[in-house]
Design an enzyme around this catalytic site. Structure first.
Site, PDB file in Angstrom:
ATOM      1  N   ASP A  98       8.798   7.191   4.895  1.00 35.58           N
ATOM      2  CA  ASP A  98       8.084   6.138   5.593  1.00 35.58           C
ATOM      3  C   ASP A  98       8.933   4.863   5.525  1.00 35.58           C
ATOM      4  O   ASP A  98       9.873   4.786   4.729  1.00 35.58           O
ATOM      5  CB  ASP A  98       6.730   5.948   4.897  1.00 35.58           C
ATOM      6  CG  ASP A  98       5.931   4.783   5.436  1.00 35.58           C
ATOM      7  OD1 ASP A  98       5.818   4.674   6.665  1.00 35.58           O
ATOM      8  OD2 ASP A  98       5.426   3.990   4.625  1.00 35.58           O
ATOM      9  N   ASP A 147       7.480   1.054   6.386  1.00 37.30           N
ATOM     10  CA  ASP A 147       6.742  -0.141   5.964  1.00 37.30           C
ATOM     11  C   ASP A 147       5.998   0.070   4.657  1.00 37.30           C
ATOM     12  O   ASP A 147       5.168   0.982   4.536  1.00 37.30           O
ATOM     13  CB  ASP A 147       5.755  -0.552   7.059  1.00 37.30           C
ATOM     14  CG  ASP A 147       6.455  -1.248   8.213  1.00 37.30           C
ATOM     15  OD1 ASP A 147       6.947  -2.370   8.005  1.00 37.30           O
ATOM     16  OD2 ASP A 147       6.512  -0.670   9.310  1.00 37.30           O
TER      17      ASP A 147
END
Length: 264
Positions: free
Chosen positions: A20, A22
């Protein structure tokens, strides 16, 4: 021979690291920052998060609402983020080690490619141009340029209720023959990471975040991390053969349950 249709298999790696972006690679979520400071604000954003968690609205619809509330021209949004978003202090070292040791890093994100690319190049350096990003995109709206006030909109990667079902990118790697299939890692922090995590061999879940709670509820093995120094240390040990993904996952899950039983 490496699979010609899978970008991360070009160098015929034995390991791939999916992650991922953020709140995992960065210390703050860039989309939350835009919404809180330039959009409809933190209160409505957090209410939207709760609505998603309790299945009152899809992540896709909630996220579109967040992004639609940001009217600032897109180039100015990027500049604002470059000035405010910081990198995990150990990610650059991690990425450099992966590049040297043929461990492709693939970013799977619910954000937007231009923002992610700009932040990675700004925070990591020009070598980050080589990082594969699979994410949503951006387009103009109402005949305007994206760099005009109210001129941009998010374009989702697929038709799923997430807007980007990260597991769809990983499944073709998971389905490779045993003699070709690499060992796959995943690092994440939120709800949209769970489907992807189930497709990989070892999940790194960020301490104190929603993904940990979901993994416990769904009984998905994981190991916690606070920053990329823990991830780098663990991946090095696995690549060196001093441990393996099953052992790390089982040990990490047991350590989490043990530590939390002591607190209760």
């Amino acid at each position: 021979m490496p699979s010609p249709t899978l970008p991360a298999m070009v160098t015929n790696p034995k390991y791939i690291f999916f992650t991922d972006f953020d709140g995992t690679i960065t210390l703050r979520d860039s989309n939350d920052f835009l919404t809180d400071n330039l959009g409809y604000g933190q209160v409505l954003r957090k209410q939207g998060n709760q609505d998603v968690l309790h299945n009152r609205v899809s992540f896709r619809d909630s996220f579109r609402g967040m992004m639609d509330s940001v009217k600032m021209p897109y180039d100015k949004c990027i500049q604002t983020l470059l000035e405010n978003i910081k990198l995990d202090p150990h990610f650059k070292e991690f990425y450099t080690w992966c590049s040297t040791n043929n461990v492709p890093v693939v970013v799977l994100s619910s954000g937007m490619v231009p923002i992610i690319r700009a932040l990675l190049v700004h925070l990591v350096g020009p070598e980050a141009e080589n990082i594969q990003i699979v994410s949503n995109d951006v387009a103009s709206r109402d005949g305007k340029s994206i760099n005009e006030e109210g001129g941009w909109q998010i374009v989702f990667h697929d038709d799923s209720h997430f807007g980007h079902d990260k597991s769809l990118e990983i499944q073709p790697y998971h389905q490779l023959p045993d003699n070709e299939r690499p060992i796959m890692f995943y690092a994440g922090d939120g709800v949209s990471d769970l489907s992807a995590a189930k497709e990989t061999d070892l999940l790194f879940a960020k301490k104190g975040q929603d993904l940990v709670s979901y993994c416990v509820r769904e009984d998905v093995p994981f190991t916690e991390f606070e920053d990329f120094s823990k991830i780098l240390s663990t991946v090095k040990q696995i690549v060196a053969g001093s441990t393996d993904v099953k052992h790390v996952a089982a040990e990490g899950y047991e350590a989490f349950k043990r530590n939390n039983s002591l607190k209760n």
